[in-house]
Design a protein around this motif. Structure first.
Motif, PDB file in Angstrom:
ATOM      1  N   ARG A   1      59.366  -8.954 111.070  1.00 47.52           N
ATOM      2  CA  ARG A   1      58.040 -10.129 110.959  1.00 47.52           C
ATOM      3  C   ARG A   1      57.053  -9.336 109.880  1.00 47.52           C
ATOM      4  N   LYS A   2      55.568 -10.450 109.843  1.00 41.82           N
ATOM      5  CA  LYS A   2      54.862  -9.818 109.188  1.00 41.82           C
ATOM      6  C   LYS A   2      53.600  -9.593 109.514  1.00 41.82           C
ATOM      7  N   LEU A   3      53.537  -8.359 109.685  1.00 45.32           N
ATOM      8  CA  LEU A   3      51.871  -7.794 110.476  1.00 45.32           C
ATOM      9  C   LEU A   3      50.868  -7.617 109.414  1.00 45.32           C
ATOM     10  N   ILE A   4      49.793  -7.866 109.928  1.00 45.13           N
ATOM     11  CA  ILE A   4      48.560  -7.414 109.500  1.00 45.13           C
ATOM     12  C   ILE A   4      47.741  -6.529 110.677  1.00 45.13           C
ATOM     13  N   ALA A   5      47.271  -5.355 110.697  1.00 47.54           N
ATOM     14  CA  ALA A   5      46.695  -4.554 110.900  1.00 47.54           C
ATOM     15  C   ALA A   5      45.659  -4.193 110.437  1.00 47.54           C
ATOM     16  N   VAL A   6      44.452  -3.717 111.552  1.00 43.13           N
ATOM     17  CA  VAL A   6      43.125  -3.664 111.569  1.00 43.13           C
ATOM     18  C   VAL A   6      43.108  -2.477 111.704  1.00 43.13           C
ATOM     19  N   GLU A   7      42.993  -0.779 111.934  1.00 47.84           N
ATOM     20  CA  GLU A   7      42.360  -0.415 112.392  1.00 47.84           C
ATOM     21  C   GLU A   7      40.654   0.475 111.766  1.00 47.84           C
ATOM     22  N   ASP A   8      40.665   1.184 112.733  1.00 50.90           N
ATOM     23  CA  ASP A   8      39.314   2.049 112.805  1.00 50.90           C
ATOM     24  C   ASP A   8      39.578   3.377 114.225  1.00 50.90           C
ATOM     25  N   GLU A   9      38.641   4.367 113.631  1.00 52.81           N
ATOM     26  CA  GLU A   9      38.818   5.011 114.252  1.00 52.81           C
ATOM     27  C   GLU A   9      37.091   5.595 115.156  1.00 52.81           C
ATOM     28  N   GLY A  10      36.919   4.421 115.309  1.00 51.98           N
ATOM     29  CA  GLY A  10      35.565   4.689 116.163  1.00 51.98           C
ATOM     30  C   GLY A  10      35.357   4.833 117.712  1.00 51.98           C
ATOM     31  N   VAL A  11      34.688   3.956 117.931  1.00 56.70           N
ATOM     32  CA  VAL A  11      33.742   3.854 119.183  1.00 56.70           C
ATOM     33  C   VAL A  11      35.193   3.231 120.524  1.00 56.70           C
ATOM     34  N   GLY A  12      35.888   2.700 120.467  1.00 59.35           N
ATOM     35  CA  GLY A  12      37.179   1.781 120.207  1.00 59.35           C
ATOM     36  C   GLY A  12      36.676   1.252 121.932  1.00 59.35           C
ATOM     37  N   PHE A  13      38.131   0.477 122.984  1.00 61.66           N
ATOM     38  CA  PHE A  13      36.787  -0.202 124.119  1.00 61.66           C
ATOM     39  C   PHE A  13      38.058  -0.398 125.615  1.00 61.66           C
TER      40      PHE A  13
ATOM     41  N   HIS B   1      41.358   2.445 123.124  1.00 61.35           N
ATOM     42  CA  HIS B   1      40.830   2.780 124.618  1.00 61.35           C
ATOM     43  C   HIS B   1      39.529   3.352 124.448  1.00 61.35           C
ATOM     44  N   PRO B   2      38.594   3.489 125.436  1.00 59.54           N
ATOM     45  CA  PRO B   2      37.002   4.614 124.898  1.00 59.54           C
ATOM     46  C   PRO B   2      37.186   5.678 124.291  1.00 59.54           C
ATOM     47  N   GLY B   3      36.444   5.484 123.342  1.00 64.08           N
ATOM     48  CA  GLY B   3      36.631   6.835 122.342  1.00 64.08           C
ATOM     49  C   GLY B   3      37.860   7.354 121.635  1.00 64.08           C
ATOM     50  N   ASN B   4      38.760   6.452 121.442  1.00 62.90           N
ATOM     51  CA  ASN B   4      39.796   6.013 120.487  1.00 62.90           C
ATOM     52  C   ASN B   4      40.175   5.966 119.848  1.00 62.90           C
ATOM     53  N   GLY B   5      39.498   4.965 119.281  1.00 63.38           N
ATOM     54  CA  GLY B   5      38.995   3.876 118.041  1.00 63.38           C
ATOM     55  C   GLY B   5      40.499   2.900 118.735  1.00 63.38           C
ATOM     56  N   ALA B   6      40.732   1.869 117.456  1.00 63.03           N
ATOM     57  CA  ALA B   6      41.243   0.277 118.061  1.00 63.03           C
ATOM     58  C   ALA B   6      42.641   0.410 116.984  1.00 63.03           C
ATOM     59  N   ARG B   7      43.115  -0.610 117.263  1.00 62.32           N
ATOM     60  CA  ARG B   7      43.993  -0.635 115.860  1.00 62.32           C
ATOM     61  C   ARG B   7      44.466  -2.360 116.291  1.00 62.32           C
ATOM     62  N   ILE B   8      44.185  -3.515 116.019  1.00 64.64           N
ATOM     63  CA  ILE B   8      44.573  -4.768 115.761  1.00 64.64           C
ATOM     64  C   ILE B   8      45.490  -4.881 115.581  1.00 64.64           C
ATOM     65  N   THR B   9      46.569  -5.787 115.568  1.00 65.67           N
ATOM     66  CA  THR B   9      47.646  -6.686 114.873  1.00 65.67           C
ATOM     67  C   THR B   9      47.845  -7.866 115.007  1.00 65.67           C
ATOM     68  N   VAL B  10      47.896  -8.065 113.657  1.00 64.17           N
ATOM     69  CA  VAL B  10      47.862  -9.676 113.741  1.00 64.17           C
ATOM     70  C   VAL B  10      49.144 -10.143 113.429  1.00 64.17           C
ATOM     71  N   ILE B  11      50.110 -10.242 114.180  1.00 66.10           N
ATOM     72  CA  ILE B  11      51.897 -10.935 114.339  1.00 66.10           C
ATOM     73  C   ILE B  11      51.456 -12.150 113.035  1.00 66.10           C
ATOM     74  N   LEU B  12      52.082 -12.383 112.059  1.00 62.04           N
ATOM     75  CA  LEU B  12      51.577 -13.457 111.768  1.00 62.04           C
ATOM     76  C   LEU B  12      53.135 -14.604 111.924  1.00 62.04           C
ATOM     77  N   PRO B  13      52.585 -15.609 111.854  1.00 62.31           N
ATOM     78  CA  PRO B  13      53.880 -16.846 111.727  1.00 62.31           C
ATOM     79  C   PRO B  13      54.407 -16.921 111.287  1.00 62.31           C
ATOM     80  N   GLU B  14      56.421 -17.378 111.173  1.00 60.59           N
ATOM     81  CA  GLU B  14      56.843 -17.484 110.240  1.00 60.59           C
ATOM     82  C   GLU B  14      56.748 -18.824 110.009  1.00 60.59           C
ATOM     83  N   SER B  15      56.222 -19.634 110.172  1.00 62.61           N
ATOM     84  CA  SER B  15      56.189 -20.638 109.868  1.00 62.61           C
ATOM     85  C   SER B  15      55.176 -21.385 110.535  1.00 62.61           C
ATOM     86  N   ILE B  16      54.649 -22.588 109.834  1.00 55.73           N
ATOM     87  CA  ILE B  16      53.734 -23.924 110.465  1.00 55.73           C
ATOM     88  C   ILE B  16      54.490 -25.058 109.986  1.00 55.73           C
ATOM     89  N   ALA B  17      55.003 -25.957 111.185  1.00 52.86           N
ATOM     90  CA  ALA B  17      55.534 -27.533 110.933  1.00 52.86           C
ATOM     91  C   ALA B  17      54.231 -27.781 111.549  1.00 52.86           C
TER      92      ALA B  17
END
Length: 372
Positions: free
Chosen positions: A306-318, A355-371
């Motif tokens: 799978r192809k993925l794009i992750a956006v990560e930070d070490e901020g306040v979290g949620f 989690h609050p206080g532990n930053g965040a990682r949002i991962t976009v799992i890209l679709p294999e194809s689009i029809a």
């Protein structure tokens, strides 16, 4: 025949065996008889019986071949045999017979019980087949509805992008040109104003020029945000390189872009390309607005094909579970819930780890194809 009577077709070449069955069936049954396989098939075609009693040995056809034809015609079949051979019984059941009876052990009770059980089984199979057909039809309908939703999502995405381009073009070609014209007029007015002019006039001219520069910068930035210059034909990696540089220049967030060597993702459709760009931009804007950090990381990588794009930070979290729930108040917007739902329409996924206080990682799992 009344509605309460059961129509039985007996296919048997032995007259004595037919007479025996005839005597065992009461008035609840209407019996039709055939002395060979061809007569039996003709009788089936003329009027479909509720059940067929089929002799294992017929003079003109192979009984098992006839059995398969009867089963294909959705006729419940009970095989009558004079031989207690397990292989014959197994073969009959494998070919679709509902039951079997030994001629030498026939009784009214055993025959009626076998008929009742066979009819029950046939009704259950018919109901199951009907339910399966309904499920298949519903699945096909869902596939079609999903295709239509994807088509609509694509149209909305492209319409939104076209509107962004139109507004950006107006800002660039019209509003900015007007502002440049006013700026030039102010410059000429300032030049023509004598040094001995009132200080207040000089001050007002200087402040006006300052406000114009800010307005020009704002419209230029807004035009770029609405329709980035690398949004077409450059590839996801190049577009994200431009995006992270733009985010740092405009918002002061330093974004490190990591691309693994095996990451290759060719987007064939413009709508999906635009959506991916907008999703990553929205995720980085969330870091700017909520994470309370100066650094973030964008990773492009492969995992389990799978192809993925992750956006990560070490901020306040949620609390991840709360953020991805829909917010129906218009003033609050839709946030990550909207991101996830829009991506799902194209066959992609969104995973949120925070989690609050532990930053965040949002991962976009890209679709294999689009029809579409």
């Amino acid at each position: 025949m009344t509605d309460s009577q059961t129509a039985i077709l007996l296919i048997d070449d032995d007259a004595i065996d037919r007479e025996q069955v005839r005597r065992l069936l009461d008035q609840n049954f209407v019996l039709a008889e055939a002395t060979n396989g061809h007569e039996g098939l003709a009788a089936i075609q003329q009027q479909a019986p509720d059940l067929v009693l089929l002799d294992y040995r017929l003079p003109d056809v192979d009984s098992f071949e006839l059995l398969e034809q009867l089963v294909a015609a959705e006729a419940p079949v009970i095989v009558l045999t004079g031989e207690e051979h397990p292989d014959v019984i197994v073969a009959a059941m494998q070919r679709g017979a509902h039951d079997y009876l030994f001629k030498g052990q026939l009784s009214r009770v055993s025959l009626e019980r076998a008929i009742h059980n066979a009819l029950e089984k046939a009704a259950m199979r018919s109901d199951l087949a009907s339910q399966q057909r309904q499920l298949i039809e519903q699945a096909e309908m869902l596939v079609e509805q999903n295709r239509q939703i994807r088509t609509l999502a694509s149209a909305v995405t492209l319409a939104e992008q076209r509107e962004r381009k139109r507004i950006a073009q107006i800002l660039h070609d019209h509003v900015q040109q007007l502002l440049y014209g006013v700026q030039m007029r102010l410059h000429l007015l300032t030049t023509d104003t004598k040094e001995g002019a009132l200080a207040s006039v000089q001050e007002n001219l200087a402040q006006s020029a300052k406000l114009l520069r800010q307005a020009i910068d704002s419209t230029r930035s807004l035009a770029v945000d609405l329709s980035p210059p690398v949004l077409h034909d450059e590839g996801v990696q190049v577009a994200l390189q431009w995006l992270v540089a733009h985010i740092e220049r405009v918002h002061g967030l330093h974004v490190e872009l990591q691309v693994e060597p095996d990451f290759e993702y060719n987007v064939q459709s413009e709508e999906l390309y635009v959506l991916i760009f907008q999703l990553v931009r929205e995720l980085l804007f969330n870091v700017v607005k909520h994470a309370n950090v100066n650094n973030a990381l964008v990773r492009l990588y492969s995992q389990d094909e799978r192809k993925l794009i992750a956006v990560e930070d070490e901020g306040v979290g949620f609390e991840a579970g709360q953020v991805v729930k829909p917010k129906w108040q218009p003033e609050q917007g839709y946030g990550l819930y909207s991101v996830r739902e829009r991506l799902a329409l194209f066959g992609g996924q969104l995973e949120v780890d925070s989690h609050p206080g532990n930053g965040a990682r949002i991962t976009v799992i890209l679709p294999e194809s689009i029809a579409i």
